[in-house]
Design a protein around this motif. Structure first.
Motif, PDB file in Angstrom:
ATOM      1  N   PHE A  38       0.834  -1.206   0.000  1.00 42.50           N
ATOM      2  CA  PHE A  38       0.000   0.000   0.000  1.00 42.50           C
ATOM      3  C   PHE A  38       0.870   1.258   0.000  1.00 42.50           C
ATOM      4  N   TYR A  52       0.829   3.646  -3.273  1.00 40.95           N
ATOM      5  CA  TYR A  52       0.246   4.979  -3.147  1.00 40.95           C
ATOM      6  C   TYR A  52       1.300   6.066  -3.333  1.00 40.95           C
ATOM      7  N   GLY A 108      -3.123   1.046   4.959  1.00 43.49           N
ATOM      8  CA  GLY A 108      -3.568   1.475   3.638  1.00 43.49           C
ATOM      9  C   GLY A 108      -4.433   2.715   3.671  1.00 43.49           C
ATOM     10  N   VAL A 158      -2.350  -5.548  -3.933  1.00 46.42           N
ATOM     11  CA  VAL A 158      -2.323  -4.109  -4.178  1.00 46.42           C
ATOM     12  C   VAL A 158      -1.764  -3.820  -5.570  1.00 46.42           C
ATOM     13  N   GLY A 188      -6.080   0.134  -3.235  1.00 47.08           N
ATOM     14  CA  GLY A 188      -4.993  -0.463  -4.000  1.00 47.08           C
ATOM     15  C   GLY A 188      -5.169  -0.340  -5.490  1.00 47.08           C
TER      16      GLY A 188
END
Length: 991
Positions: free
Chosen positions: A605, A609, A655, A938, A956
């Motif tokens: 995560f 991200y 996450g 993810v 994700g």
């Protein structure tokens, strides 16, 4: 390895000359053999070859006409079978093709408006077509299966074409899934030994697969499976020695190698068998440990027969290493490297003291090399080794060597019903039909002899043993972000060491005498624990105030800086993974593999991200008229509130907050009241990485703390994962105050997650995926299987296998590596599940015993009459079973949709059109075909539902971060200050 296998110029010349003669023999045999012509005609590189493979894999196990017709239509409808019927000179090949053409015409896709064949079908009907295709499939079966029974296989070996060959009989089947499977395999091996022992004039042998002797041949079950398999193999070897029948233990996947050697070695060291020279093992040259295994076999100090093969699980090994995040692959990724290793292993075997060599290969160059080295080492008349080939492969390669030169060749001869072809057939076709295989290249007109006889050692040396560029290391498979690191829990020493360290992690809140009501069993939290981990409402207010104050500065930090901190955080999570795994095991009662997956998902995560923030957050220019600047950018909204669940107390907690932080928001995070210690440690690590203390604030406690957090009008957005009821209460709270801004609410809830299984599905695969989907994590995953919908024609067969697989589940302490199913999260969950389960007692299909002490809900299959009978999610190891009628897939999917949940759905089918129907009509966030329906990855399988299962966007996934952002556009009239210079600069003065 390279130097060990390298040839000098004179050797190379002699070997190539010999190999050229062998290639000539092969080509001559191919012209005579309808089998070779059939394989040549339908190569895997063609649509027709692939259709044949998938049709043969499934057709013979389909009991009902409706599904059989759907399968025929699916696999044969779009292929050009007429071109094959015209191109082949073999009547048998054309006979098989005729059945396939019938299948195509039957579904209305023939050429030329139907013609004679269409009229034939019209007169004889669809049963005739099914019979024709079935006959074609059985004809294919004979390519690879020596006989349906051991007696039939022995009879076939007595035929003229096999008169100078011997066989190694292999009882068909991939692995046992139930105790009954294991017992049946054991009996089939015993029977084969008995039958072969009664044929003293032929030196046939029997091959034994260890995974067929136990349904849980896994590292986690070592203490149980290894002794039991060893005892069974001892009994088989004792009978084989009495009957003077040779035994070879077949190769398994790399993750079973150490266990296999322990079992094989136990027999070899047993004084009862010390002087028995008819015992051995198979070694796979694509494995990087192949030479070490050969050395091990030679140092046992007793005769050991070794069958050297290239390997049969290459794609499985590659995928497993990638999925598990291993540091490297256990196999070579280049074909030339495997060939080079094979030659190095062959030389080792020829020079070994205690090894009886057997070389299984269809490669003429390899054969020529072995003949050269054997003569150099032992003299040209030495015949102290044998070659081996697969039944249906390599015909012609060994005829002259056997008939005229006295070399010994053994045929690896599968035995079993044509229905049991299944995965065995697919693997053989893939293995021998691959573009890089010698068999396939020999049949390809584009390959001349020079290409076929190219030196693999020089190819390997040229690339320096490097990996195939198209197959990156597991850490690099995601491309733009780093894959999380795993631990090889299939290595027993690693597993035991990991378990020891995980169980040693300290788990004792300060000032608390007892975390649980009973410290020896995970039987619910004590009141003292709950009170010690609560946060007062005043603290909630203070946390929001601090986070709001920190927001402007945090939002102004460059995206690159925030992303960099997230990546640093991911590294720190992995550095502390043992401690974090220990907390997950002890506080959330997750198993050791589940705990590892949590740490990995959390790191994924963060890195994903961080990558998406770099892509999504920068300002972008928008089109417009000359003299105007238009742009848009994403920025943080303010302070987000995140509420995470106890079932993924680390991964989802990380996450949600990572997404909020990297987009410029500050966050006040509330974990589930059952798992506060995990959250506290995560936030501590985040702060150590440089994420400001006030940017990520933690509040813990129960529903009243959550209610205070949601009711604070300063909150700029909410991300929630949990129950539907709680999600609805939050949504109501966010709308009740008319003065409150409308803010984003991102919710992921549960589902009535259905898996549909038709009669083309492989029962063994269904059993494995149902066990994983329904019972892993004690069924406490939002994606877990809740409703199994079986085609009624195969329901009894499937349920029998599922029941047997359930018998093999181990319930126990989550810190025990052998545990499959641990306890549920707390007393409240236990009481609800057990109460419901008891009300359904008359409908139990299967249940298993559970430990008397602790919050263990026994895995249970429950019968329901209709899909409509299950109207809510039961969050535990309970799976409800019903049936559907063949040909009613679309209607079945729509009935599931009508329940208004939309999280996960699964399909097990070999019919592509069925998968297409599911993709068209299933109203779920995540659809899984021919696999388990948990464990979304993810960036690869973005996760989240719709309807009663959530609001989206999917965690994700590429659309998740914008939901945490405010979109801000700017438009500037550049003519007001600088005139129309940009437009005028375009005028060059030309007329």
């Amino acid at each position: 390895m390279i130097e060990r296998a390298r040839l000098d110029a004179s050797e190379r010349k002699r070997i190539v000359t010999r190999a050229e003669h062998l290639i000539g023999d092969i080509r001559e045999a191919q012209h005579r053999s309808w089998v070779a012509q059939f394989l040549n005609e339908y190569q895997l590189s063609s649509q027709e070859g692939l259709a044949l493979m998938t049709l043969a894999e499934a057709y013979l196990r389909v009991p009902d006409a409706t599904t059989a017709d759907l399968l025929i239509s699916d696999k044969l409808g779009d292929a050009d079978w007429r071109s094959h019927s015209r191109s082949s000179n073999s009547r048998l090949v054309n006979s098989a093709t005729f059945g396939l053409i019938l299948g195509r015409v039957m579904v209305g896709e023939g050429e030329g408006g139907g013609g004679v064949v269409r009229k034939l079908v019209g007169r004889m009907g669809e049963p005739f077509v099914r019979q024709a295709v079935g006959a074609a499939m059985r004809l294919m079966g004979e390519v690879f299966v020596m006989g349906r029974t051991i007696e039939e296989a022995q009879k076939r070996m007595r035929k003229k074409e096999n008169r100078n060959f011997t066989a190694s009989f292999d009882m068909l089947g991939e692995a046992a899934r139930t105790q009954k499977d294991a017992d049946d395999f054991y009996e089939s091996y015993w029977d084969a030994i008995d039958k072969v022992g009664r044929e003293p004039d032929r030196d046939h042998t029997v091959s034994i697969k260890l995974s067929a002797l136990h349904a849980r041949y896994e590292t986690s079950q070592y203490d149980k499976c290894v002794p039991e398999i060893t005892e069974r193999l001892t009994q088989l070897c004792r009978e084989a020695m009495r009957q003077d029948v040779a035994i070879t233990v077949d190769a398994e996947e790399a993750d079973r190698l150490d266990m296999s050697l322990d079992i094989i070695g136990a027999i070899a060291r047993n004084p009862e068998f010390r002087d028995w020279n008819r015992y051995g093992l198979a070694v796979q040259a694509y494995g990087k440990r192949a030479r070490a295994v050969i050395e091990w076999a030679d140092t046992l100090g007793r005769p050991m027969n070794v069958r050297l093969v290239k390997g049969a699980y290459w794609d499985t090994e590659i995928k497993r290493a990638q999925v598990e995040g291993l540091s490297d692959y256990p196999v070579f990724t280049r074909k030339a490297s495997t060939d080079t290793c094979y030659l190095a292993c062959a030389k080792d075997m020829l020079e070994a003291k205690n090894i009886g060599p057997a070389f299984a290969t269809h490669n003429a160059l390899t054969v020529g090399t072995i003949l050269e080295w054997a003569a150099e080492r032992h003299g040209k008349d030495w015949r102290g080794f044998e070659f081996q080939r697969l039944h249906g492969m390599g015909e012609g390669l060994y005829d002259r060597l056997v008939d005229e030169e006295g070399y010994h060749c053994r045929i690896y001869a599968p035995v079993g019903g044509h229905k049991e072809l299944l995965a065995y057939l697919v693997r053989r076709l893939l293995e021998n039909g691959a573009n890089s295989s010698f068999v396939n290249q020999l049949a390809d007109d584009e390959y001349d002899d020079a290409a076929l006889l190219a030196d693999p050692v020089e190819k390997t040396a040229k690339v320096g043993g490097s990996m195939l560029p198209q197959i990156p290391l597991p850490i690099d498979i995601m491309g733009e972000w780093k894959n999380s690191q795993g631990i090889d829990l299939n290595d027993r020493d690693t597993l035991l060491d990991t378990a020891r360290k995980v169980n040693a992690v300290d788990f004792q809140p300060e000032g608390i005498d007892s975390v649980h009501e009973d410290p020896h069993h995970p039987s619910g939290r004590s009141r003292a624990f709950i009170e010690a981990t609560r946060t007062s409402n005043d603290d909630v207010h203070g946390a929001i105030t601090a986070a709001q104050a920190a927001y402007p500065e945090w939002d102004l930090r460059p995206v690159e800086e925030r992303a960099g901190l997230l990546e640093k955080f991911a590294d720190v999570l992995e550095e502390n993974r043992i401690e974090l795994m220990g907390l997950v095991v002890k506080e959330a009662f997750r198993s050791i593999p589940d705990a590892l997956s949590e740490v990995r998902e959390a790191a994924d995560f963060c890195r994903y991200y961080a990558h998406r923030a770099r892509v999504d957050m920068p300002s972008i220019r928008l089109p417009g008229p000359t003299g105007e600047y238009n742009a848009m950018k994403l920025e943080g909204r303010g302070t987000f509130a995140t509420v995470s669940p106890w079932n993924f107390p680390l991964a989802i907690f990380v996450g949600q907050n990572a997404a909020a932080l990297v987009t410029g928001n500050t966050v006040v995070a509330k974990p589930a009241p059952q798992t506060p210690m995990i959250a506290r440690r995560i936030v501590e690590l985040a702060h150590q990485c440089g994420i400001p203390h006030d940017a990520w604030k933690l509040v813990t406690g129960g529903a009243d703390v959550g209610a205070e957090l949601m009711s604070d009008t300063r909150i700029a957005g909410v991300a929630f994962t949990g129950s539907i009821a709680t999600a609805k209460r939050i949504a109501s709270t966010l709308l009740v105050d008319e003065e409150r801004p409308i803010i984003p609410f991102i919710a992921e809830t549960g589902g009535i997650n259905a898996m549909i299984v038709d009669s083309t599905a492989l029962p063994e695969q269904v059993a494995a995926d149902v066990m994983t989907s329904a019972f892993r994590s004690a069924g406490q995953r939002c994606s877990a299987l809740r409703m199994l919908i079986l085609q009624e024609d195969v329901a009894d067969e499937m349920l029998a296998m599922l029941s047997g697989a359930m018998d093999m589940l181990y319930l126990g302490d989550p810190g025990d590596p052998a545990t499959d199913v641990g306890p549920v999260i707390d007393r409240d969950a236990y009481d609800k599940l057990m109460s419901y389960r008891e009300t359904m007692r008359p409908r139990w299909i299967k249940t298993v015993e559970a430990p008397e002490e602790g919050l263990f809900v026994p895995p249970t299959m429950i019968s329901i009459d209709e899909i409509e009978d299950l109207n809510r999610e039961w969050f535990g190891p309970l799976v409800h079973v019903t049936t559907f009628k063949a040909g009613k897939l679309k209607e079945t999917v729509q009935r599931v949709n009508a329940k208004r949940y939309g999280l996960t759905m699964g399909l097990h089918s070999r019919i592509q059109k069925s998968a297409d129907i599911m993709q068209t009509w299933a109203r779920v966030g995540n659809l899984y075909v021919n696999r388990s329906q948990i464990g979304a990855v993810v960036g690869s399988q973005p996760f989240g539902g719709e309807g009663l299962s959530g609001t989206g966007p999917k965690a994700g996934g590429p659309h998740y971060l914008p939901r945490f952002c405010a979109e801000r556009a700017v438009s500037i009239d550049t003519t007001s200050a600088g005139g129309n210079a940009s437009l005028l600069s375009l005028d060059t003065g030309e007329i």
